[in-house]
Design an enzyme around this catalytic site. Structure first.
Site, PDB file in Angstrom:
ATOM      1  N   HIS A 180     -35.087  -4.312   4.956  1.00 12.52           N
ATOM      2  CA  HIS A 180     -36.568  -3.514   5.202  1.00 12.52           C
ATOM      3  C   HIS A 180     -37.411  -3.462   4.063  1.00 12.52           C
ATOM      4  O   HIS A 180     -38.721  -3.446   4.454  1.00 12.52           O
ATOM      5  CB  HIS A 180     -36.063  -2.333   5.694  1.00 12.52           C
ATOM      6  CG  HIS A 180     -37.035  -1.468   6.289  1.00 12.52           C
ATOM      7  ND1 HIS A 180     -37.699  -1.770   7.609  1.00 12.52           N
ATOM      8  CD2 HIS A 180     -37.929  -0.101   6.262  1.00 12.52           C
ATOM      9  CE1 HIS A 180     -38.852  -1.219   7.999  1.00 12.52           C
ATOM     10  NE2 HIS A 180     -38.868  -0.001   7.158  1.00 12.52           N
ATOM     11  N   SER A 210     -43.786  -1.094   8.563  1.00 14.13           N
ATOM     12  CA  SER A 210     -42.794  -0.428   9.268  1.00 14.13           C
ATOM     13  C   SER A 210     -43.726   0.375  10.711  1.00 14.13           C
ATOM     14  O   SER A 210     -44.294  -0.410  11.217  1.00 14.13           O
ATOM     15  CB  SER A 210     -41.932   0.636   8.540  1.00 14.13           C
ATOM     16  OG  SER A 210     -40.835   0.999   9.367  1.00 14.13           O
ATOM     17  N   ASP A 248     -33.240  -7.115   8.173  1.00 18.09           N
ATOM     18  CA  ASP A 248     -33.717  -5.757   8.193  1.00 18.09           C
ATOM     19  C   ASP A 248     -33.180  -5.051   9.531  1.00 18.09           C
ATOM     20  O   ASP A 248     -33.171  -5.663  10.392  1.00 18.09           O
ATOM     21  CB  ASP A 248     -35.149  -5.584   8.455  1.00 18.09           C
ATOM     22  CG  ASP A 248     -35.866  -4.434   8.662  1.00 18.09           C
ATOM     23  OD1 ASP A 248     -35.224  -3.263   8.542  1.00 18.09           O
ATOM     24  OD2 ASP A 248     -37.245  -4.137   8.473  1.00 18.09           O
TER      25      ASP A 248
END
Length: 720
Positions: free
Chosen positions: A689, A568, A654
Site C-alpha cells: 500500500h 487511497s 497492496d
C-alpha cells in the site's frame, strides 16, 4: 507527421462482461476479469500498462532524476534518532548514507540518585559508534536479497534479553514473527508465519502476544506463543467473529495489563488481560453493547487502580472520565464515571496516555494537534488541577506525544510544522521545562524562504472549508500560479502540518501547494467527519471542487494549470472529482486509489470490505446506501467527458486497495474519454500500500509523482 501519429498506443483492454446484481440493479462490468492476479493474461496486461506509462512519461525521466537528487541532497542521510529510555537501556535508530533502511540499536543506561541526569539522553554522534552500542536489528541486512522489507513490530522482553520482531518481504502486510536472543545474537527456533501488526512480551518473557488476520485481512485473533513450543499449539486469547470489527491490543503503562480493543468508527469494546496471571482470561472493561466509541488507559492513583476513559457518551468531541477499579464489575447503569475533562464544542479530545504522576491528553484545537498535561494527584475530585499546554510560536503546527515511560520525570514530544523540520523535545513534568533535544537537520534549506497560511473556502452549502496554502515567500496571488491541490477526507484522518523535503522541489519551481481539509477528515472535530461519511460522503468531493474554485477566484491558481493529488481514500476523491469537474484540472494523480469502492464493499470476502461498512454504509443490506454509493463511486460514473491527464499509481501486492481497482478504472477512462490527454497506470510489482520499500525507492516514487505534476503544469525543462 502530427503528434498524434507519433503518440504511443495505449494497451487495449479486452471486454469480458460480468453482471453484478443488487437491489434490482444490474451493472455490467467489462473489466472485472482483471481481478485474477495469477492469470498470465492479467500479468501481461499489467506489464503492458507499465511499458505504456514508461513511454508516455519518458521525457519526464531527467526531471525525475533531478527531483530525486534534490531530495537526496537535502536529506542528511547519516543521522540518528534521539535515544529513548526504556527500562535499563537507551534505544535509538541510525541511518547511513547509501543505506535504504534503519539500524536499530541500544546502549545501556546508568542509574544514579539524579533522576534528571539519568533521563538525559546520552550524546551520540551520527555515523560514530559508541562504546557498548548493541545492534538489535539491521534493516539493510534483513532486506538483503529480498524484493521488499518492512517491519510490523518490535518488542523487547522486560529483562532486555529477547527481541521479537515481525518482517514482511512481499508488501502484503503479512509478517513473519521471529525471536532473537540479544545475549548471543542467535535466532531462536520459534518462527510464526502470517502475523499482523503488534507484538508484546509477557512480563516474565516466556510468552509473546500477537495478532492474526482472517482470509479477508481483518485481524480477528490475539494469540499467545510460549517460547520453545510448536506455534500450532499457540493459545487463542481472544477471537472476534464480527466481520465489521477490528481487533488490536496495547500494553498498559505499567506493563501488567494487555488491553484488548475491538471496534469500528462508531463504537468499540475494551477488555483487560492480567499479564501477571498466566491462567487469566480477559475481563470486560467497556462493552460494545453500550455503543460508546472510547479508549482506555489504566492509572495508579492514591486510591488504587483506575481507568481513564476517553469517550463520546453524550460528548460528540469526546470527554475524559475516570472509572475506578471497584466500579468495573457493577452493572453499567450503576457505574460512577467521574468527569476529568468535560466536553467542548471547539476542542476534540483524541486520547490519553499516562506516567506514574501525570495524565497526557492529545487534543485538537483550531484544527491543530496539541498535548496537554494534567497531574494525577486529585484526578476526578475537587482537588484536580488545571491542565497545562506547552506553548509554541507558530500558528499552524503539530505537537505529539512520542514517548512516556511510567517512571520517567519527563515525556518526549515531537513538533513539526509545514516549514519546521521535526523537532524532539523533552518536557519536564515537575516544572514544565521544555528542552530541545534535536531538530532534524536539512541541507540547503532556509525556512524564511517559504510561507504557510490558512484560508477558508466556502462550500455551496455555506460551510467554511479550511485550506493550507504553502508557497515560496516571493509567490503571491497578485498573479495566478501553477497549483497542486491535495486532499484526503475520510476516516476522520487529519492532514496535519508537517515538514516534507520532497515538497520543496515543487515550491522552488513556483508551484503553490494547497491542502484542502475537506469534510470526512477530522480537522474540525467529530462533526466534520460525520458530515463527510456514509450518506453525506459527497460533501468530501464537492468541498474539494469548491476549494479549487476558491483558488481560482482568489487569484492563487491559473485556471489552466491545476493538478489534483490524493491517495487511497484520497484516490477515491480524485476519481470522484474527475467525474464531477474534469475541466478544472490539467491533471490528476491518484495514488493506490479506491476508485472501485462499491464493487469492493459489496464483497465481504475481499480484504477489509466488511470493516468499511461503518465508513460508507452497507450497500449489501441497504438499497439506499447502494444507490448513493453508485451515484459517486468513480468507476461506475466514468462517462463521455473530456478527462484530463491522469496517472494512477498502484502496487501489485497492496492488500488495502487492490491493484484491480485502478486497472479497471484506467481501462474504462480510456474507453469513455472524449479528450486526448494520456491516461496511464504505473504499477509497482513488488510493493504494498505504501509502494516499494526502502527510503531511496520512496524518494523515486515521490519524484515520479512530482515530475508528472510539473510536466502537466508546463514546468518540465524537457518541453522547452
Amino acid at each position: 507527421m502530427s503528434h498524434a501519429e507519433h503518440a504511443p498506443i495505449a494497451p487495449q483492454t479486452p471486454k469480458i462482461p460480468t453482471v453484478r446484481s443488487f437491489h434490482g440493479d444490474d451493472f455490467v462490468d467489462n473489466y472485472e476479469w482483471l481481478r485474477a492476479k495469477d492469470n498470465p493474461e492479467v500479468r501481461s496486461h499489467l506489464e503492458a500498462e507499465n511499458a505504456y506509462a514508461d513511454v508516455v512519461t519518458a521525457d519526464q525521466g531527467p526531471l525525475r532524476e533531478t527531483i530525486f537528487n534534490e531530495i537526496k541532497a537535502r536529506t542528511v542521510e547519516t543521522d540518528l534518532s534521539v535515544p529513548a529510555r526504556k527500562r535499563g537501556w537507551w534505544y535509538f535508530t541510525r541511518t547511513a548514507e547509501g543505506s535504504q533502511y534503519a539500524i536499530h540499536s541500544r546502549v545501556a543506561a546508568t542509574d544514579t540518585a539524579d533522576l534528571a541526569a539519568d533521563w538525559t539522553p546520552p550524546a551520540i554522534e551520527a555515523g560514530v559508534a559508541i562504546d557498548g552500542e548493541q545492534i538489535l536489528l539491521d534493516g539493510n541486512q534483513e532486506a538483503e536479497g529480498k524484493p521488499f522489507f518492512s517491519l510490523g513490530g518490535m518488542a523487547v522482553s522486560e529483562d532486555g534479553n529477547l527481541l521479537a520482531y515481525a518482517q514482511d518481504n512481499a508488501g502484503d502486510e503479512r509478517f513473519t514473527l521471529r525471536i532473537k536472543d540479544l545475549r548471543t545474537g542467535e535466532l531462536l527456533p520459534d518462527e510464526i508465519e502470517n502475523v499482523f501488526y503488534g507484538l508484546v512480551f509477557s512480563p516474565d518473557g516466556t510468552r509473546v502476544f500477537y495478532t492474526v488476520v482472517d482470509d479477508s485481512w481483518r485481524p480477528h485473533q490475539i494469540k499467545a506463543h510460549t517460547l520453545g513450543t510448536d506455534p500450532a499449539t499457540d493459545t487463542v486469547i481472544f477471537q472476534e467473529d464480527d466481520a465489521g470489527m477490528w481487533l488490536g491490543f496495547d500494553l498498559s503503562a505499567d506493563r501488567t495489563e494487555l488491553l484488548i480493543s475491538i471496534g469500528n468508527s462508531e463504537y468499540s469494546e475494551t477488555l483487560s488481560l492480567d499479564l501477571l496471571d498466566a491462567q487469566g482470561i480477559p475481563r470486560m472493561l467497556v462493552a460494545r453493547e453500550h455503543r460508546i466509541l472510547h479508549s482506555v488507559d489504566p492509572v495508579i492513583l492514591d486510591s488504587g487502580r483506575a481507568y481513564v476513559i476517553t469517550h463520546d457518551r453524550e460528548a460528540l468531541n469526546n470527554m475524559v472520565s475516570l472509572l475506578r477499579a471497584d466500579q468495573i464489575d457493577l452493572p453499567y447503569a450503576q457505574q460512577r464515571w467521574e468527569t476529568v475533562i468535560e466536553h467542548r464544542d471547539t476542542v476534540k479530545i483524541e486520547g490519553t496516555a499516562a506516567t506514574a504522576t501525570h495524565l497526557l491528553i492529545a487534543v485538537r484545537k483550531d484544527t491543530t494537534e496539541r498535548i496537554q498535561i494534567l497531574p494525577l494527584a486529585g484526578l476526578g475530585t475537587a482537588a484536580q488541577q488545571e491542565a497545562v499546554e506547552p506553548a509554541f510560536d507558530e500558528e499552524l503546527y503539530t505537537a505529539s506525544l512520542a514517548n512516556a515511560e511510567l517512571e520517567a520525570p519527563m515525556i518526549r514530544l515531537t513538533y513539526t510544522s509545514d516549514f519546521t523540520p521535526a523537532r524532539v523535545y523533552d518536557y519536564t513534568l515537575a516544572d514544565g521545562t521544555l528542552t530541545l533535544r534535536k531538530q532534524t537537520p536539512v541541507n540547503n534549506y532556509d525556512p524564511e524562504k517559504y510561507r504557510a497560511t490558512r484560508e477558508w473556502a466556502t462550500a455551496e452549502d455555506g460551510t467554511k472549508i479550511p485550506l493550507t496554502i504553502l508557497r515560496r515567500a516571493d509567490v503571491s496571488n497578485d498573479a495566478p500560479n501553477p497549483v497542486l491541490v491535495y486532499g484526503y477526507g475520510s476516516y476522520e484522518a487529519s492532514m496535519d502540518p508537517g515538514f516534507g523535503i520532497p515538497r520543496l522541489s515543487l515550491l522552488d519551481r513556483g508551484v503553490v501547494f494547497v491542502i484542502a481539509h475537506v469534510r470526512g477528515g477530522g480537522e474540525m472535530g467529530r462533526a466534520w467527519y460525520l458530515d463527510g461519511k456514509k450518506l453525506t460522503k459527497k460533501n468530501t468531493f464537492t468541498d474539494f471542487v469548491d476549494a479549487t474554485k476558491h483558488l481560482i477566484d482568489t487569484g492563487w491558481a491559473d485556471p489552466a494549470r491545476i493538478v489534483a493529488l490524493g491517495g487511497s481514500a484520497g484516490g477515491l476523491l480524485m476519481g470522484a472529482v474527475a467525474n464531477l469537474a474534469p475541466q478544472l484540472y490539467a491533471g490528476i494523480i491518484a495514488q493506490v486509489p479506491f476508485v472501485d469502492a462499491l464493487t469492493s464493499i459489496l464483497d465481504p470476502e475481499l480484504p477489509l470490505s466488511a470493516l468499511e461498512w461503518e465508513e460508507w454504509g452497507n450497500p449489501i443490506e441497504d438499497a439506499q446506501v447502494y444507490d448513493y454509493m453508485k451515484s459517486y463511486s468513480p468507476y461506475e460514473n466514468v462517462a463521455a467527458l473530456p478527462y484530463p491527464k491522469i496517472a494512477a499509481v498502484t502496487s501489485l501486492n497492496d492488500t488495502r486497495v487492490l491493484y484491480v481497482e485502478p486497472a479497471k478504472w484506467v481501462a474504462k477512462l480510456r474507453e469513455e474519454t472524449t479528450g486526448s490527454a494520456p491516461i496511464v497506470m504505473k504499477i509497482e510489482m513488488d510493493g504494498g500500500h505504501g509502494g516499494a520499500s526502502g527510503r531511496y525507492e520512496g524518494w523515486k516514487t515521490r519524484a515520479w509523482d512530482y515530475a508528472f505534476a510539473l510536466d502537466t503544469l508546463g514546468l518540465n525543462p524537457a518541453d522547452g
